[in-house]
Write an enzyme that holds these catalytic residues in place. Sequence first.
Site, PDB file in Angstrom:
ATOM      1  N   ASN A  96       0.819  -1.210   0.000  1.00  0.00           N
ATOM      2  CA  ASN A  96       0.000   0.000   0.000  1.00  0.00           C
ATOM      3  C   ASN A  96       0.863   1.274   0.000  1.00  0.00           C
ATOM      4  O   ASN A  96       2.068   1.204  -0.222  1.00  0.00           O
ATOM      5  CB  ASN A  96      -1.029  -0.003   1.128  1.00  0.00           C
ATOM      6  CG  ASN A  96      -2.363   0.576   0.666  1.00  0.00           C
ATOM      7  OD1 ASN A  96      -2.395   1.648   0.096  1.00  0.00           O
ATOM      8  ND2 ASN A  96      -3.436  -0.144   0.899  1.00  0.00           N
ATOM      9  N   ARG A  97       0.245   2.413   0.278  1.00  0.00           N
ATOM     10  CA  ARG A  97       0.885   3.702  -0.018  1.00  0.00           C
ATOM     11  C   ARG A  97       1.553   4.344   1.204  1.00  0.00           C
ATOM     12  O   ARG A  97       1.063   4.207   2.325  1.00  0.00           O
ATOM     13  CB  ARG A  97      -0.161   4.670  -0.583  1.00  0.00           C
ATOM     14  CG  ARG A  97      -0.648   4.236  -1.950  1.00  0.00           C
ATOM     15  CD  ARG A  97      -1.800   5.053  -2.465  1.00  0.00           C
ATOM     16  NE  ARG A  97      -2.153   4.602  -3.818  1.00  0.00           N
ATOM     17  CZ  ARG A  97      -2.916   3.528  -4.066  1.00  0.00           C
ATOM     18  NH1 ARG A  97      -3.432   2.819  -3.086  1.00  0.00           N
ATOM     19  NH2 ARG A  97      -3.157   3.160  -5.305  1.00  0.00           N
ATOM     20  N   HIS A 122       3.365  -0.089  -2.763  1.00  0.00           N
ATOM     21  CA  HIS A 122       3.702  -1.516  -2.874  1.00  0.00           C
ATOM     22  C   HIS A 122       5.207  -1.780  -2.988  1.00  0.00           C
ATOM     23  O   HIS A 122       5.656  -2.613  -3.782  1.00  0.00           O
ATOM     24  CB  HIS A 122       2.966  -2.138  -4.066  1.00  0.00           C
ATOM     25  CG  HIS A 122       1.480  -2.270  -3.870  1.00  0.00           C
ATOM     26  ND1 HIS A 122       0.876  -2.274  -2.645  1.00  0.00           N
ATOM     27  CD2 HIS A 122       0.477  -2.426  -4.779  1.00  0.00           C
ATOM     28  CE1 HIS A 122      -0.436  -2.432  -2.791  1.00  0.00           C
ATOM     29  NE2 HIS A 122      -0.707  -2.516  -4.061  1.00  0.00           N
ATOM     30  N   HIS A 196      -1.387 -10.325  -2.820  1.00  0.00           N
ATOM     31  CA  HIS A 196      -2.161  -9.506  -3.763  1.00  0.00           C
ATOM     32  C   HIS A 196      -2.868 -10.353  -4.823  1.00  0.00           C
ATOM     33  O   HIS A 196      -2.978  -9.933  -5.983  1.00  0.00           O
ATOM     34  CB  HIS A 196      -1.236  -8.471  -4.407  1.00  0.00           C
ATOM     35  CG  HIS A 196      -1.920  -7.206  -4.843  1.00  0.00           C
ATOM     36  ND1 HIS A 196      -2.843  -7.164  -5.864  1.00  0.00           N
ATOM     37  CD2 HIS A 196      -1.816  -5.938  -4.384  1.00  0.00           C
ATOM     38  CE1 HIS A 196      -3.262  -5.920  -6.024  1.00  0.00           C
ATOM     39  NE2 HIS A 196      -2.654  -5.154  -5.138  1.00  0.00           N
ATOM     40  N   TYR A 198      -5.771 -11.613  -7.041  1.00  0.00           N
ATOM     41  CA  TYR A 198      -7.089 -11.178  -7.524  1.00  0.00           C
ATOM     42  C   TYR A 198      -7.929 -12.439  -7.679  1.00  0.00           C
ATOM     43  O   TYR A 198      -7.522 -13.367  -8.388  1.00  0.00           O
ATOM     44  CB  TYR A 198      -6.996 -10.525  -8.895  1.00  0.00           C
ATOM     45  CG  TYR A 198      -6.304  -9.186  -8.982  1.00  0.00           C
ATOM     46  CD1 TYR A 198      -4.955  -9.040  -8.712  1.00  0.00           C
ATOM     47  CD2 TYR A 198      -7.010  -8.062  -9.411  1.00  0.00           C
ATOM     48  CE1 TYR A 198      -4.331  -7.810  -8.836  1.00  0.00           C
ATOM     49  CE2 TYR A 198      -6.387  -6.835  -9.548  1.00  0.00           C
ATOM     50  CZ  TYR A 198      -5.047  -6.714  -9.254  1.00  0.00           C
ATOM     51  OH  TYR A 198      -4.418  -5.499  -9.392  1.00  0.00           O
ATOM     52  N   GLN A 307      -7.249  -4.228   2.767  1.00  0.00           N
ATOM     53  CA  GLN A 307      -7.549  -3.360   1.633  1.00  0.00           C
ATOM     54  C   GLN A 307      -8.485  -4.124   0.715  1.00  0.00           C
ATOM     55  O   GLN A 307      -8.138  -5.193   0.197  1.00  0.00           O
ATOM     56  CB  GLN A 307      -6.255  -3.003   0.872  1.00  0.00           C
ATOM     57  CG  GLN A 307      -6.453  -2.069  -0.318  1.00  0.00           C
ATOM     58  CD  GLN A 307      -6.445  -0.588   0.047  1.00  0.00           C
ATOM     59  OE1 GLN A 307      -6.219  -0.237   1.213  1.00  0.00           O
ATOM     60  NE2 GLN A 307      -6.678   0.277  -0.913  1.00  0.00           N
ATOM     61  N   GLU A 335      -6.461  -7.541   0.611  1.00  0.00           N
ATOM     62  CA  GLU A 335      -5.054  -7.488   1.011  1.00  0.00           C
ATOM     63  C   GLU A 335      -4.990  -7.238   2.512  1.00  0.00           C
ATOM     64  O   GLU A 335      -5.169  -6.104   2.966  1.00  0.00           O
ATOM     65  CB  GLU A 335      -4.341  -6.373   0.243  1.00  0.00           C
ATOM     66  CG  GLU A 335      -4.488  -6.478  -1.263  1.00  0.00           C
ATOM     67  CD  GLU A 335      -4.329  -5.142  -1.986  1.00  0.00           C
ATOM     68  OE1 GLU A 335      -3.318  -4.444  -1.753  1.00  0.00           O
ATOM     69  OE2 GLU A 335      -5.213  -4.780  -2.769  1.00  0.00           O
TER      70      GLU A 335
HETATM   71  C1  GLA Z   1      -3.756  -1.941  -4.531  1.00  0.00           C
HETATM   72  C2  GLA Z   1      -3.992  -0.488  -4.568  1.00  0.00           C
HETATM   73  C3  GLA Z   1      -4.683  -0.129  -5.832  1.00  0.00           C
HETATM   74  C4  GLA Z   1      -3.879  -0.584  -7.021  1.00  0.00           C
HETATM   75  C5  GLA Z   1      -3.654  -2.060  -6.906  1.00  0.00           C
HETATM   76  C6  GLA Z   1      -2.761  -2.554  -8.009  1.00  0.00           C
HETATM   77  O1  GLA Z   1      -4.902  -2.623  -4.278  1.00  0.00           O
HETATM   78  O2  GLA Z   1      -4.697  -0.014  -3.453  1.00  0.00           O
HETATM   79  O3  GLA Z   1      -4.887   1.261  -5.902  1.00  0.00           O
HETATM   80  O4  GLA Z   1      -2.648   0.078  -7.052  1.00  0.00           O
HETATM   81  O5  GLA Z   1      -3.067  -2.389  -5.686  1.00  0.00           O
HETATM   82  O6  GLA Z   1      -3.192  -2.174  -9.280  1.00  0.00           O
END
Ligand code: GLA
Length: 370
Positions: A96-97, A122, A196, A198, A307, A335
């Site tokens: 995350n950020r 990330h 991560h 999907y 997340q 996540e």
């Molecule tokens: C995370 C982020 C999203 C995006 C995905 C990857 O979930 O929160 O904003 O960057 O990873 O695409």
Amino acid sequence: MKLLIALTLLLGMIYCRSASARVAVEDFDNIRLFTLTNKHGLTVKVTNYGAIITSIIMPDRDGQMADVALGYDRVEDYMNAVDKPYLGAIVGRYGNRIARGQFTIGETTYQLAVNNGPNHLHGGIIGFDKVAWDAQPLEGDGECGLQLSYLSQDGEEGYPGNLKVTVTYTLTDTNQLRVDYLATTDKPTHVNLTQHTYFNLKGEGKGDILDHHLTLNAKQFTPVDEGLIPTGELREVAGTPFDFTSAKPIGRDIGQDDQQLQFGGGYDHNFVLAGGDPQDGLPLAARVYEPGSGRVLTIHTSEPGVQFYCGNFLDGRLTGKAGRPYVHRGGFCLETQHYPNSPNQANFPSTLLQPGAEYRTTTTFSFSTD
Ligand code: GLA
């Protein structure tokens, strides 16, 4: 070159001691592919490139198998994909950020790589999802697994300290995939590791996930600014589109006129997990049910947040394993993590790891049908 070898090239099988749980190993050049299989035929494929889960094959309520994890057939597709959206990867050193890619420990301010507008996302430009890990298959009674290790050098992507990381994937005969994270450092640093994958419980490439029913064990979430950095507020989900306290189709409220949904382009937010009674030692984070197939994914974690990202950046340009495009919202991620930008938010649970201490977290993904 050998990297072009398809994932399907089977070189050998290593069988676990248990009756049927086993690990198969395939060549991927210096990159390898491991297939974990349990006694019910549930299989999880993992490569040591990025510690990526490339495939999860599970039955529906009638026993029909499908691959419910988004991914590619070839390792170079992970390396070269448009936007590299972290399909299936372990994300770190900080998932995350982090605002402006900066944090301060003691007297020192560290500048990390900035790779998401003005912010760090990330782990930076070459995060843990883009490196080769050492891999060791594991044998156990009624379970098998893979232990992946990586040394992140002092200064990598701007982070302080040599960080030794071990991620262990364990597939059990009870249809559970357990992810155990361990890290140690020789200088104070921030760590926030996550997985991560999907998911599309209809099967990868089979349309969007808006009809999946999601339950989140969260009464609050962390609202964000335009750059998806939390404001610091913990906001109640009650009365907002973010209320998943009882099962609700992901798409039900996603079109509401809501500033947070606009900032995320949909759901792309950290939820504050409510904890509660642990199952197998861990409290519930999330449950996802796909009504057509009956497939259920249940997630438990020791982490304080998750997340929920519903694939808003997927746009049909990526093509999956069955040759079908990954359409807008063609997969969701859950996540498990500490909250985004924790190094700069004193009111969030801390992500600081000190020398001599151990970073240990566990998340389980359980697969069933209903
Ligand atoms: C995370 C982020 C999203 C995006 C995905 C990857 O979930 O929160 O904003 O960057 O990873 O695409």
